[in-house]
Design an enzyme around this catalytic site. Structure first.
Site, PDB file in Angstrom:
ATOM      1  N   ASN D 126       0.813  -1.224   0.000  1.00 54.52           N
ATOM      2  CA  ASN D 126       0.000   0.000   0.000  1.00 54.52           C
ATOM      3  C   ASN D 126       0.843   1.269   0.000  1.00 54.52           C
ATOM      4  O   ASN D 126       1.878   1.319   0.657  1.00 54.52           O
ATOM      5  CB  ASN D 126      -0.904   0.050   1.245  1.00 54.52           C
ATOM      6  CG  ASN D 126      -2.082  -0.890   1.115  1.00 54.52           C
ATOM      7  OD1 ASN D 126      -2.176  -1.642   0.152  1.00 54.52           O
ATOM      8  ND2 ASN D 126      -2.971  -0.860   2.093  1.00 54.52           N
ATOM      9  N   MET D 127       0.346   2.271  -0.696  1.00 53.62           N
ATOM     10  CA  MET D 127       0.910   3.625  -0.662  1.00 53.62           C
ATOM     11  C   MET D 127       1.569   3.962   0.667  1.00 53.62           C
ATOM     12  O   MET D 127       2.728   4.311   0.752  1.00 53.62           O
ATOM     13  CB  MET D 127      -0.226   4.673  -0.813  1.00 53.62           C
ATOM     14  CG  MET D 127      -0.809   4.792  -2.189  1.00 53.62           C
ATOM     15  SD  MET D 127       0.317   5.717  -3.243  1.00 53.62           S
ATOM     16  CE  MET D 127      -0.512   5.513  -4.816  1.00 53.62           C
ATOM     17  N   LYS D 128       0.740   3.868   1.697  1.00 53.36           N
ATOM     18  CA  LYS D 128       1.091   4.300   3.040  1.00 53.36           C
ATOM     19  C   LYS D 128       2.366   3.629   3.532  1.00 53.36           C
ATOM     20  O   LYS D 128       3.194   4.255   4.205  1.00 53.36           O
ATOM     21  CB  LYS D 128      -0.082   3.941   3.958  1.00 53.36           C
ATOM     22  CG  LYS D 128      -0.012   4.518   5.332  1.00 53.36           C
ATOM     23  CD  LYS D 128      -1.372   4.435   6.040  1.00 53.36           C
ATOM     24  CE  LYS D 128      -1.531   3.141   6.814  1.00 53.36           C
ATOM     25  NZ  LYS D 128      -2.775   3.081   7.599  1.00 53.36           N
ATOM     26  N   GLY D 129       2.510   2.337   3.185  1.00 57.15           N
ATOM     27  CA  GLY D 129       3.718   1.643   3.597  1.00 57.15           C
ATOM     28  C   GLY D 129       3.712   1.241   5.057  1.00 57.15           C
ATOM     29  O   GLY D 129       2.646   1.062   5.660  1.00 57.15           O
ATOM     30  N   TYR D 130       4.897   1.170   5.614  1.00 61.64           N
ATOM     31  CA  TYR D 130       5.047   0.571   6.934  1.00 61.64           C
ATOM     32  C   TYR D 130       6.193   1.263   7.647  1.00 61.64           C
ATOM     33  O   TYR D 130       7.273   1.441   7.064  1.00 61.64           O
ATOM     34  CB  TYR D 130       5.354  -0.914   6.750  1.00 61.64           C
ATOM     35  CG  TYR D 130       5.378  -1.733   8.006  1.00 61.64           C
ATOM     36  CD1 TYR D 130       4.231  -1.883   8.771  1.00 61.64           C
ATOM     37  CD2 TYR D 130       6.541  -2.377   8.423  1.00 61.64           C
ATOM     38  CE1 TYR D 130       4.233  -2.639   9.928  1.00 61.64           C
ATOM     39  CE2 TYR D 130       6.555  -3.147   9.573  1.00 61.64           C
ATOM     40  CZ  TYR D 130       5.403  -3.275  10.322  1.00 61.64           C
ATOM     41  OH  TYR D 130       5.411  -4.029  11.461  1.00 61.64           O
TER      42      TYR D 130
END
Ligand code: B12
Ligand code: B12
Ligand SMILES: Cc1ncc(COP(=O)(O)O)c(C=O)c1O
Ligand SMILES: Cc1ncc(COP(=O)(O)O)c(C=O)c1O
Lengths: 520, 251, 520, 251
Positions: D126-130
């Site tokens: 996802n865009m948001k990442g980690y």
């Protein structure tokens, strides 16, 4: 005790908006039914067993109805017709049909009055099942009283019902008030209920009526020994929602995980399908006095608890409204929420308290189901045990209803017996140590806790207003819950939904709806 | 596996599951984790999962592991020695002393060596007792002398002689580097050197004491965590009755 | 922030009563000194080392003074006389005396002015040692600032100073603000300070000046690496109280367990002896800015925390008064208390909060030393970890000063490295999660917490009033503290107490007393 | 012991101390405790202390024990395989793709089998990442398709073909009864049966995945707990560059 000064009018507004949103769903439900609902009726009429070693009789019968393109009238009258024809009871008749020994009949070719008489008789028996279960539970309460809340809710998940039984006994010995047998993974996607006792499962044990019976019997025995009634829970959500509710009533289960939102979001089950199944399953729960548990806690395992707390609250309000539509009273509505704020956030505990207290005040009479931290559990079991300790404190301080036991090995494996034991020991420790804390403290006006709660309520109201305009289904499609998007026509089980025909009949639902809430 | 053979139990009979935590003196990383897994394997565990590895500094790593223990043991062959204690309460014990011994009993207790922990011996001896069970001082038929802590073997023995004690109650809490074993042994050697071993019942107690250990050390009995005063009193009385003829100590 | 509405006048009364009680002790101290005090002076004059492989030079010199029946004049002038005679420094002279190479001299046979000049020079050097230590600590604060309270205080107790060092480094890595090297059991009963680095101990590591140095050096290194100053603690209480304080000043220790009440009650040390030693050790601490920690927490390991909470508070008030008599300022008075209520008591946490908050309000500027649960720790390490979690919460909520880390294996063994790590991890978790809780909540007026605190204060006042009448020493004899009775003439070390003769001189004490509190 | 040999560390080098907890299916009591001690001894522990024994019901007892492990292992002989990942950030990775591959990369990810856990694969994609590290969808030079959970091997493969993927990212979280091994293997067998194994980089991930395990299962690489998207991207890019000649998949 209003610990957080909430705006009463605002509460009135969100409750009424939620009722409107639920009303839109209720409209849809009036015009549709599902294969699951029909199978549920069969079960309540006493139909059980499997054919060909694995297909449940209710499934086969309904399949035949579908094959024959007669599902839109429902199963009841067709069955009644065969009963009249053969003069045999529902169970026998259904078996014969399932084995294709006799065909289904067209009720139109029978005397309507006779059909309706049989139908009423079937409905009476069906509702008797539910009434019977309700009364047995009432008798247990009369005899042993209700445990003090929060109730200690403990899971078993070995995959083997006999091991589950061993684990459950030990958990009760260690103080559990409630035993939940977690279901084998993805059972919610099965469009039938497996049959008989099972000894293999993945991350849980299959929900079968026989497994329910085995566990209820074991719990009855320990209840006797311990002098207190131990409640039993299983999972209804999924493609067999109302059927499982029926089985649960047969076996005197006390609670069911029962939430179509869970199925939609996390199991990709079609929303129409599951809203309908949910409605019927909740009618059953209402009549049999099975407490439902909703799954809002799950949202926060996927999306962030600080960012999306309002979606939990909004969903609770909608779920409450849907539950009330299905005749559930406050004491049966176990709305879910969770302790899932990232522990790295400074003052996370204060925000957790704000969320838990907000739920407590919005639903003062509901046995709120409070989920322990899971997402931020670490494989460091000692650290995770500390998380649960704080969770236990939040729960007792805000006076939650159903306290799901946090497990120190959450991030590693489904619980071992000793994990359960340690969990219950930790709960008893904290509950005893701080039982009166909630009564003892007041929150600073305009402090972090109060402001957080108010803010979540404001955001909730915004979302509900939006949902009222676009409808719940569109809201889900837009990813308003748990950041997961599901379309109205997508997901599993849509093919089991059908529009009720002009001759559709469901005497059980009619009767339960007609008779309303029953409290004896 | 025959039924009397047992293994640890996780969630399925004989699955052998055990939880382990330990530290290795190496820096955290995949190599450390692998070492931890291999190490746990050397402890007769199969299917080891090193669930958690966290750096405690740049040269020490903490691990939590689970594994399936392979050995099984025959439970039917395991027998544990316990001080045979008839269950009696305060009243029964005093009664028994009056009736069967026909004289009062005299005991002296102490924490020996440099050990300063008195809570254990106090729990057994003080009036107040422990866990709703009266201490020996409260027994009308028992004379109980509590010498407290940091008592030398010599002082204890002297007092025991002076008051003509029936039993010595000896407590030890500090066990680091086996300090307790050392002190218990020293006292026993002293008693033997003075040829007074048979004159008293000599009873050991403390958080790491078992009856078996006490017997090994030459004591008559040993009592561990959670002991109630009445258990000790019951043991003393019944044993004295048995030894009545041999002993004629009086207060 | 007065969370509990206490009676200000009552607080004034108990403080003044405590001052009176301390004053009585101070009277006694004026007329007596001890062998330990004289050895302390020798150390501050630079005397060190051992003779015959184990007897410290200060001990041998003072022993000779005692042998020669000249102790009542103190050691300083006798030493000065030999220095004048030999023209050599204090250290060399003392060694020669200790080896009986040269005799002690009678100062009376020397020019009083010369004697006094040497004496003043010795005192100047001695006080320089203390000033130097104070300045180094101030420099660390100037450079790195003070950590936020509660300060995380972690023990090492391996018995081997080199292992302690390894353990300490790891603890600092995991966040400890303070390292306390626990002393080998019963060192308080040794009437001398062991010499050199030690690698064998029981339940702790010997307090020696070399061990102090080794650990301070190691901590200086990690301080540099971590960019924060790590404080070092050891134990002074016992028969060498003031001597250890001197060694601590030499090696820049930051805190000392320093409480004669502990020695009297738990080590059966004679009370006169230890009150005197304590006074001198505290003067040293005051000048060298060493925070003292008192031992009231220990009372509750023997007597019950609910029944005897007031004895803790009374002792704190007396200890504060005794500390102020010895020129210690609020910021240096780490009064002890503990989280030791039986967890089986319903609402124990509320009472713990009441006790902790009471201490906080009575001593708003003292870095209160808060002891974790120890007595009710279980050998079940998971349960014990939960106890510590609640303790951590009590500490952060009531804003304690020095937070002793609770250890999950407390009931089993002295801590392993991993036990320490888990403890610090748990502290960080709770402190972060609930840092603002104390500010956020108010206690119900007339609730359990408020009433409990008031009651303890009332009981405290009663005890203090009684002690004012009978005197502290008589109070101890009657078992007013920890239910342990000790007589004025009993206990260890009384033979080391002597009445000051007409020629007694202690230029260091005189100077420190004269110069008063110094803050730079 | 030579320096490179290691043992668990309690508070003294090579003391071997380990903590153990387990359950025995017997009633609590001295006999159970003795059994626990004997059992722990069979796990190559000496000086076992059964510190805690608590009844979980009348037929199961919980134990906490400490003991000194006897084995030592030679740390110098332990080597752990890791996906060799050059440390690169978001910008460097995109740069490298542009410069060294000169085309965009295409990846498809899914949680296969009945596993419904998406948080892990989402964290990577996802865009948001980690953990403040952008997900693959955010990389301008990467086309990332996340199919979500409960995806069959067939569907995954079909999509991979349709979009002409360079890499398959496969996630598995449920490991009970080795469900993950089963699913990973099934997918690999499918790839081989379709003779498509060499067409893609196939990467496994999840809480119980190590690079070693992934290799064993026939995957190109494996990533476990705490993986950052940039690590996965860096691995893909550098490996594709290496394999450049062999592979000519395009998006
Ligand atoms: C209270 C306490 C203290 C108090 C003691 C006060 C007092 N008046 O006794 C104080 C603060 C003074 C103290 C000091 C120290 N302590 Co301490 N203390 C404890 C603590 C917290 C509780 C012990 C206790 O009271 N238990 C309650 C009683 C009721 O239990 P019990 O002793 O087991 O007694 C029961 C049975 O064993 C049995 N029993 C006991 N004795 C006898 C005798 C007979 C004849 C019989 C029949 C039965 C019997 O019956 C009793 C009732 O059921 C423990 C940790 C813990 N939670 O266990 C540490 C602990 C025992 N202490 C410890 C240490 C190291 C010390 C110090 C040496 C530390 C130091 N370096 O300064 C000092 C010095 C003490 C010394 N020289 O002995 C360690 C021992 C480590 C080890 N295994 O060797 C412990 C385990 C803490 C730790 N984890 O480090 N301590
Ligand atoms: C969130 C969660 C759920 C959510 C999932 C929501 C969602 N949208 O994913 C819900 C509530 C739906 C759920 C349901 C169930 N769950 Co669940 N769940 C969890 C939980 C709490 C967190 C998992 C998580 O999200 N971790 C965070 C992510 C970021 O970590 P990660 O997955 O390890 O990912 C990282 C790496 O592994 C790696 N990675 C992962 N995948 C990939 C792929 C590639 C290609 C690469 C390169 C890297 C990579 O990178 C990621 C970032 O670093 C865990 C417990 C825990 N705390 O671990 C249980 C847990 C995983 N669940 C479990 C179970 C049993 C279930 C159920 C089967 C229970 C049941 N019977 O109903 C159900 C059914 C689910 C199913 N069929 O799969 C068990 C699994 C036991 C086991 N070891 O087998 C756990 C461990 C809980 C437990 N102790 O019982 N669960
Ligand atoms: C409301 C609800 N229903 C059902 C489930 C379990 O569903 P499944 O059987 O799909 O794993 C959950 C899991 O948390 C739930 O919260
Ligand atoms: C004030 C004080 N001094 C000293 C000690 C330790 O003394 P000892 O060396 O006698 O064990 C303690 C132990 O808790 C204490 O609280």
């Amino acid at each position: 005790m209003e610990k957080i000064p909430l705006n009463k009018e605002q509460i009135g507004r969100v409750k009424s908006t939620a009722a409107d949103i639920a009303g839109q769903i209720r409209e849809m439900i009036r015009t549709y039914s599902t294969v699951c609902v029909e199978r549920t009726l069969l079960r309540l009429y006493g139909v059980d067993g499997v054919v060909d070693d694995e297909t449940p009789v209710p499934n086969r019968v309904v399949d035949i109805l579908v094959e024959e393109n007669r599902i839109d009238s429902g199963v009841t009258r067709a069955l009644a017709a065969v009963m009249i024809k053969t003069g045999r009871d529902a169970k026998t008749v259904a078996e014969l049909i399932a084995r294709r020994r006799i065909p289904l009949e067209d009720p139109a070719s029978y005397d309507m009055e006779r059909i309706m008489a049989v139908e009423q008789e079937l409905a009476r028996k069906a509702v008797d099942v539910l009434d019977h279960s309700r009364k047995r539970k009432q008798a247990a309460i009369d005899r042993w009283g209700l445990p003090v809340q929060p109730w200690k809710y403990m899971i078993t998940a070995t995959g083997n019902i006999y091991e589950d039984r061993t684990q459950a006994r030990s958990a009760v010995y260690s103080g559990a008030d409630i035993i939940a047998v977690i279901r084998s993974t993805a059972q919610s996607l099965l469009d039938y209920i497996p049959y008989g006792p099972t000894t293999e499962g993945f991350g849980g044990t299959y929900a079968t009526q026989e497994n329910f019976r085995i566990m209820r019997k074991a719990l009855n025995e320990v209840s006797e020994r311990q002098g207190r009634y131990v409640r039993l829970v299983n999972y209804a959500s999924g493609l067999c929602m109302s059927e499982i509710a029926a089985c649960a009533a047969f076996e005197d289960l006390d609670m069911l995980l029962n939430d179509s939102m869970y199925g939609i979001l996390f199991r990709d089950i079609n929303m129409m399908r599951t809203f309908i199944d949910q409605y019927v399953s909740r009618l059953i729960c209402s009549r049999a006095k099975i407490i439902i548990n909703t799954g809002e806690d799950n949202y926060l395992t996927t999306s962030d608890a600080m960012e999306n707390a309002y979606s939990v609250t909004a969903s609770q309000l909608i779920n409450e409204a849907m539950a009330k539509d299905a005749l559930l009273t406050d004491d049966l509505i176990g709305l879910g929420h969770a302790f899932e704020i990232n522990p790295k956030i400074e003052n996370a505990f204060l925000y957790e308290i704000a969320h838990a207290q907000l739920a407590r005040q919005l639903f003062p009479n509901a046995p709120l189901k409070y989920m322990p931290p899971t997402k931020y559990k670490s494989t460091n079991i000692f650290y995770s045990h500390a998380l649960d300790t704080m969770f236990n404190l939040a729960s007792i301080t805000t006076n939650q209803g159903i306290h799901l036991a946090g497990i120190l090995t959450e991030a590693i494996h489904t619980p071992l017996m000793q994990d359960r034991y340690l969990s219950l020991q930790g709960i008893d420790y904290v509950f005893g140590l701080a039982r009166g804390l909630g009564d003892e403290i007041a929150f600073k006006p305009d402090g972090l806790i109060v402001n957080r709660a108010k803010r979540v309520l404001d955001e909730t109201e915004q979302l509900l207003d939006e949902l009222k305009d676009i409808g719940l289904m569109e809201g889900v499609a837009l990813g308003k819950f748990a950041n997961i998007k599901r379309s109205r026509d997508g997901g599993k089980g849509l093919d089991g939904v059908f529009k009720k025909g002009p001759n559709y009949s469901n005497p059980v639902m009619d009767r339960i709806e007609r008779e309303g809430v029953i409290n004896a | 596996m025959p039924e009397q053979w047992i293994k640890p139990y996780g969630d399925t009979l004989n699955d052998g599951l055990v939880q382990l935590s330990f530290t290795l003196p190496v820096e955290n990383g995949p190599r450390a984790i692998k070492a931890a897994r291999i190490y746990a394997g050397k402890l007769n565990l199969k299917n080891v999962t090193v669930a958690c590895a966290e750096a405690m500094d740049d040269a020490h790593t903490f691990f939590v592991a689970y594994g399936r223990a392979e050995p099984a043991i025959d439970y039917s062959e395991i027998r544990a020695e316990e001080a045979t204690v008839e269950h009696m309460d305060f009243y029964e014990i005093n009664d028994r002393i009056r009736k069967d011994l026909n004289r009062r009993i005299c005991v002296v207790g102490a924490t020996i060596g440099s050990d300063a922990h008195t809570v254990g011996i106090d729990a057994i001896m003080n009036m107040k007792g422990y866990n709703q069970d009266y201490g020996l001082e409260r027994y009308p038929e028992i004379d109980a002398y509590n010498m407290g802590a940091q008592v030398t073997g010599e002082d204890l023995l002297k007092t025991a002689m002076d008051i003509n004690a029936d039993a010595l109650l000896v407590s030890q809490t500090v066990t680091q580097k086996d300090a307790h074993l050392h002190n218990f042994t020293e006292l026993m050697e002293l008693l033997e050197a003075e040829q007074l071993r048979d004159r008293f019942l000599v009873i050991a107690g403390g958080p790491r004491i078992t009856h078996e250990l006490a017997i090994e050390l030459g004591y008559d009995a040993g009592f561990g965590p959670g002991t109630l005063p009445s258990q000790v009193a019951a043991y003393i009385v019944t044993t004295l009755i048995k030894r009545r003829i041999m002993l004629n100590a009086k207060c």
